[in-house]
Design an enzyme around this catalytic site. Structure first.
Site, short mmCIF file in Angstrom:
data_model
loop_
_atom_site.label_atom_id
_atom_site.label_comp_id
_atom_site.label_asym_id
_atom_site.label_seq_id
_atom_site.Cartn_x
_atom_site.Cartn_y
_atom_site.Cartn_z
N SER A 1 -12.54 5.12 3.29
CA SER A 1 -11.78 3.93 2.91
C SER A 1 -10.99 3.42 4.12
O SER A 1 -11.30 3.77 5.26
CB SER A 1 -10.84 4.26 1.74
N ASN A 2 -10.01 2.58 3.89
CA ASN A 2 -9.17 2.07 4.98
C ASN A 2 -7.76 1.87 4.45
O ASN A 2 -7.49 2.07 3.26
CB ASN A 2 -9.76 0.77 5.53
N ALA A 3 -6.85 1.46 5.35
CA ALA A 3 -5.42 1.46 5.02
C ALA A 3 -4.92 0.15 4.41
O ALA A 3 -3.72 -0.09 4.38
CB ALA A 3 -4.62 1.79 6.27
N SER A 4 -5.82 -0.69 3.92
CA SER A 4 -5.36 -1.95 3.32
C SER A 4 -4.34 -1.69 2.20
O SER A 4 -4.58 -0.88 1.31
CB SER A 4 -6.56 -2.71 2.77
N ALA B 1 -10.13 -5.85 2.08
CA ALA B 1 -10.70 -5.17 3.25
C ALA B 1 -11.87 -4.34 2.74
O ALA B 1 -11.73 -3.14 2.46
CB ALA B 1 -9.66 -4.30 3.93
#
Ligand code: C5P
Length: 211
Positions: free
Chosen positions: A26-29, A93
């Site tokens: 995943s990502n930090a959005s 994102a």
């Protein structure tokens, strides 16, 4: 044209791309931009639906929330709801890749390397723009580290957007950001160190001028 009574659809937050039932990429959005857009649209009298990945920023209770986890789920739920929306804004994102064949059971820990094959995820906002009905407005974001305006303008064109919001990496997870709004005709507006609420208001100002 005013947003009153219009339907606004926003994608927000990160997506999760599962390796197995437990683990994901995943990502930090944070989902803060999506939440700011939802608040701004409600304030102007629109009805708002947010298709959101697991994000920390709370969404306004008056917005209809559609919670998804993966990019493919976001694509399905967004396309399903895009038809009825006057304005679609891609603030999510979306993970650029997903795991080609996620394991059905938890992968056993071992001391050997684990190889993953990743496949590109579909471009959700581009798919929305491709299916757009007359008069519908499709908006995207572009996070660029260099040659911001050139890259953002190229992205707007290749994705078929009406408006793109070009910002730098400092926008990620932060409360304030600088951004340039670019409209299809070449019109630009530069915003320096504004809050996400101010940025959302500027985006809807531009949309109201367009529509
Ligand atoms: O191509 P790039 O990821 O830089 O484009 C960012 C814009 O496209 C954002 O509006 C984002 O929400 C949208 N996007 C999307 N689906 C993807 C990748 C990006 O809707 N798979």
């Amino acid at each position: 044209v005013s947003l009153k009574g219009k339907r606004v659809l926003v994608t927000s937050g990160p997506t999760r791309e599962y390796l197995d039932p437990i683990r994901f990429l995943s990502n930090a959005s944070s989902g803060r931009m999506g939440a700011a857009l939802a608040r701004a649209a409600l304030k102007r009298g629109a009805s708002v639906t947010v298709v959101t990945g697991p994000a920390e920023a709370p969404l306004p209770s008056r917005a209809k929330t559609v919670a998804i986890r993966t990019g493919l789920e976001m694509l399905r739920e967004t396309l399903r709801r895009a038809r009825g929306a006057s304005i679609v804004i891609g603030a999510a994102a979306v993970s650029d890749w997903r795991v080609a064949s996620p394991a059905k059971k938890k992968i056993k820990r071992s001391s050997s390397d684990l190889r993953l094959t990743l496949k590109p995820n579909p471009d959700i906002i581009k798919s929305v723009a491709r299916r757009r009905r007359p008069g519908q407005i499709v908006v995207g974001f572009a996070l660029e580290t260099h040659d911001r305006l050139t890259h953002a303008a190229a992205k707007m064109k290749s994705k078929g957007l009406d408006l793109i919001v070009a910002n730098g990496p400092s926008a990620l997870g932060s409360d304030r950001s600088s951004a340039t709004l670019i409209l299809r005709g070449g019109w630009k507006r530069e915003l320096v160190s504004v809050s996400k609420d101010e940025l959302a208001a500027a985006i809807f100002d531009a949309i109201e001028d367009l529509a």
